[in-house]
Write a protein that holds these residues in place. Structure first.
Motif, short mmCIF file in Angstrom:
data_model
loop_
_atom_site.label_atom_id
_atom_site.label_comp_id
_atom_site.label_asym_id
_atom_site.label_seq_id
_atom_site.Cartn_x
_atom_site.Cartn_y
_atom_site.Cartn_z
N LEU A 26 85.88 39.39 42.05
CA LEU A 26 87.16 39.88 42.58
C LEU A 26 86.99 40.29 44.05
N ILE A 30 88.46 38.33 47.59
CA ILE A 30 89.25 38.94 48.67
C ILE A 30 88.65 38.54 50.02
N PHE A 246 83.60 48.28 41.60
CA PHE A 246 84.86 49.02 41.77
C PHE A 246 84.62 50.37 42.44
N ARG B 52 91.45 49.53 53.49
CA ARG B 52 90.88 49.10 52.21
C ARG B 52 91.83 49.49 51.07
N ILE B 55 94.65 47.09 50.98
CA ILE B 55 94.24 45.80 50.39
C ILE B 55 94.10 45.93 48.88
N TYR B 59 95.58 43.58 46.18
CA TYR B 59 94.69 42.53 45.67
C TYR B 59 93.63 43.04 44.70
N GLY B 60 93.60 44.36 44.44
CA GLY B 60 92.57 44.92 43.56
C GLY B 60 92.84 44.59 42.10
N LEU B 61 91.96 45.06 41.24
CA LEU B 61 92.05 44.75 39.81
C LEU B 61 93.36 45.24 39.21
N ARG B 64 96.25 43.19 40.23
CA ARG B 64 96.32 41.88 39.58
C ARG B 64 96.74 41.99 38.12
#
Lengths: 270, 406
Positions: A26, A30, A246, B52, B55, B59-61, B64
């Protein structure tokens, strides 16, 4: 205790590894949306080709040197704050070495012996946690990480330099890391007691051994306790690994690459 | 309204840099504007964390799996203020333990914000000035040679005539009387040495630097192409500047924009004069004063020129050079960079005041720089603070020493 603790561990660990890989992908996906030579999205193929060309242009040795010196040894960090550098180096080095040792032990135990039935003294020694060298290394590396974590926590919560920003993600990470590291000791104590490891062998796990001494005469269900504490320790360690992409600890994987690339690019420009 | 961050505005390496930031805060301690305004979104860590976060929200988990989390207008406006409060001094790059190449990252952030319509109004005015008049002052570009009007001897070679050496004066020196002494001094030095040169006069357009750093790179392309054509038309083998920002733009951005080498050398006056001094071709008389040298960000950190100005100062008999606490790679910005003086003059002045205090600590009688913008910003601060400290450019001191020699 119908299910073997190792079965539970492996199921959870493999799941955690799948999350780790997915998380890394992931993050990388990006990056690949960015541009290379003014064209976006870069895509994996173009990124690899550009990296390869960059390394060819500046030379492998230069990149490797920058990776080791600036990516791993961090002279700037050392120049700024020697104690902070020591804590960082111990944490990074301890983590890498302990992860490497655990992987080797797991590989010897589960793959070489478990799957291929290899019977070699070296493989047996590696798979056995009570082999003096393996036990000593596990203990020393764990201790190094605990000390460096204490230094890191002291800097964040006691010394608190004015330029340092400590947010919830930092605290969560420190708590998770502390839980992973510190739960290793009761796990080892209970293992030594449950397996009744003789003193001349157990002493190489010196911290665990010393902690187990007062409990040796106590008659408790050590095996059952070990089962649950082992699960707690291993599951939390797996969860910690799964959380890496993460969390801010992902920098450990990215920053050496960035430091190496930017150092070399700057040298080339000069 | 949810504004989506455009990842294509950043290079792959820059997106990796966002993940490489360890949030260690080393940059915070060295950020000159954060030291003054204490706003968390001003320092490098704050800007990286906010981008960040932006973003990850898109676009992070979680984004999504469960959908994007919008970034509000107010958050974006706050982020914009932080990004445009940066002087682009690049001191953060020098101290970052993981070597994040910060300055291009800040410029990429500005480009994205400008594209989204968040360009600060003061910079829109600057953009309009340049588009209309080809200079930052918004004045008639025909007046570019105004600085030479009071010279005892006009340049021997009329401006615009073919010459091997071209002096690119720069907007600040050409249009702001506080900086006139810089081109006047260099002109007289070259005349005294018998070195023929030409300027582009009204044919000189803004180098494009203020637009590039405002995040308006595309708008600068026409300026770049015009200037290159004008210098090439003179058959130049060398272009010399007294402005480090012009130097940096000519050296690094111009070849990238035109897609080929310039075909002539680009040098800062300090390099040229240090070389002449070393060759014994620069007659320097006594200048019995204690001075301190201020490294301009675009000459030092971004162009790597630290020693030439110092060599030149040490070559002057009687001059004592004292270093400030923060010097060379870690030199404090004068506050005049990054278009901050245009957008937030109070912040710019506060940074200049701090630098002036560092200069005063050395006991120097004068602070010498090699940049027209540094001279202007520091002079204004010295006037405001009533500091007993003269602010001079390197070429002014060299010219005074040459006069003393004769």
């Amino acid at each position: 205790m119908g299910v073997s603790r190792l079965t539970v561990f492996w199921v959870f660990h493999l799941l955690a590894m799948a999350v780790l890989v997915a998380g890394c992908w992931l993050r990388v996906s990006i990056w690949l949306e960015g541009q290379i030579d003014g064209r976006a999205p870069a895509g994996a193929r173009r990124a690899l080709v550009a990296s390869w060309r960059f390394v060819r242009r500046v030379g492998w040795r230069r990149v490797l040197r920058a990776f080791i010196v600036h990516g791993l040894l961090h002279p700037r960090l050392r120049a700024g704050d020697r104690r902070r550098w020591q804590a960082h180096a111990c944490m990074l080095g301890g983590f890498a070495a302990l992860a490497g040792l655990s992987t080797l032990t797991g590989f010897a135990q589960e793959i070489l012996i478990g799957l291929f039935r290899v019977d070699h003294p070296l493989v047996r020694a590696l798979a056995n946690k009570d082999t003096p060298l393996v036990a000593l290394l596990n203990e020393v590396l764990g201790l190094i990480m605990v000390i460096s974590l204490a230094m890191i926590a002291a800097r964040r919560y006691v010394r608190r330099p004015s330029n340092l920003r400590t947010g919830r993600p930092d605290t969560v990470l420190i708590v998770l890391l502390a839980a992973t590291l510190l739960s290793g000791y009761p796990t080892e104590v209970l293992r030594l007691l449950a397996e009744q490891v003789p003193a001349e062998v157990a002493r190489y796990s010196f911290v665990g051994y010393l902690l187990s001494l007062p409990l040796r005469s106590v008659r408790w269900p050590w095996e059952a306790l070990h089962y649950w504490v082992f699960l707690f320790h291993s599951l939390i360690a797996s969860a910690f690994l799964a959380s890496l992409p993460f969390s801010k600890l992902f920098h450990a994987a990215v920053s050496p690459l960035v430091a190496a690339a930017n150092t070399v690019a700057r040298e080339a420009e000069a | 309204m949810s504004v989506q961050p455009k990842l294509s505005g950043y290079s792959v390496r820059q997106l990796m840099e966002l993940d490489a930031c360890t949030r260690c805060g080393e940059c915070v301690a060295w950020c000159p504007t954060f030291a003054e305004n204490r706003q968390e979104l001003t320092h490098p860590l704050g800007k990286i964390a906010r981008l960040r976060d932006w973003i990850v929200r898109h676009y992070g988990l979680r984004a999504r799996l469960f959908g994007r989390r919008p970034v509000g207008e107010e958050e974006l406006a706050e982020y914009t203020r932080g990004v445009y409060s940066c002087t682009l001094c690049a001191r953060c790059r020098e101290v970052c333990p993981v070597h994040i190449d910060t300055r291009p990252l800040w410029i990429a952030m500005r480009e994205q914000l400008a594209e989204l319509g968040y360009l600060p109004s003061a910079l829109s005015a600057l953009q309009a000035n340049i588009a209309r008049s080809y200079n930052i002052a918004g004045e008639d570009n025909a007046g570019r040679a105004g600085w030479s009007a009071n010279l005892p001897d006009q340049p021997a070679r009329p401006a615009g005539q073919p010459a091997g050496l071209v002096y690119f004066v720069g907007c600040v020196s050409a249009f702001y009387p506080q900086a006139y002494a810089i081109p006047q001094s260099l002109t007289q030095i070259l005349q005294r040495l018998g070195i023929e040169f030409a300027t582009l006069a009204a044919d000189e357009w803004c180098c494009g630097f203020p637009l590039l750093i405002a995040g308006l790179g595309r708008e600068a392309e026409a300026l770049v192409r015009h200037n290159v054509a004008a210098v090439r038309a003179l058959g130049a083998h060398t272009l010399v500047t007294t402005c480090p920002s012009c130097l940096h733009t000519w050296r690094h951005t111009y070849p990238a924009v035109i897609g080929e080498p310039l075909g002539f050398e680009v040098r800062h006056a300090s390099e040229l004069l240090a070389e002449l001094a070393e060759a014994g071709r620069l007659p320097l008389g006594p200048y019995p004063h204690v001075v301190t040298y201020h490294d301009p960000c675009d000459l030092g950190r971004t162009s790597g020129i630290y020693e030439a100005p110092r060599q030149l100062l040490r070559a002057i008999p009687g001059l004592e050079l004292r270093e400030m606490r923060d010097n060379r790679q870690l030199a404090l910005c004068c506050g005049g960079g990054g278009d901050v003086e245009t957008g937030d003059p109070t912040l710019s002045a506060a940074v200049a005041r701090r630098r002036l205090a560092q200069a005063a600590e050395t006991g120097a009688e004068a602070i010498v720089s090699a940049c027209q913008q540094c001279r202007r910003t520091l002079s204004a601060a010295a006037r405001r603070e009533k500091a007993r400290l003269r602010v001079l450019d390197l070429v002014e001191i060299v010219w005074q020493a040459m006069q003393a020699a004769s």
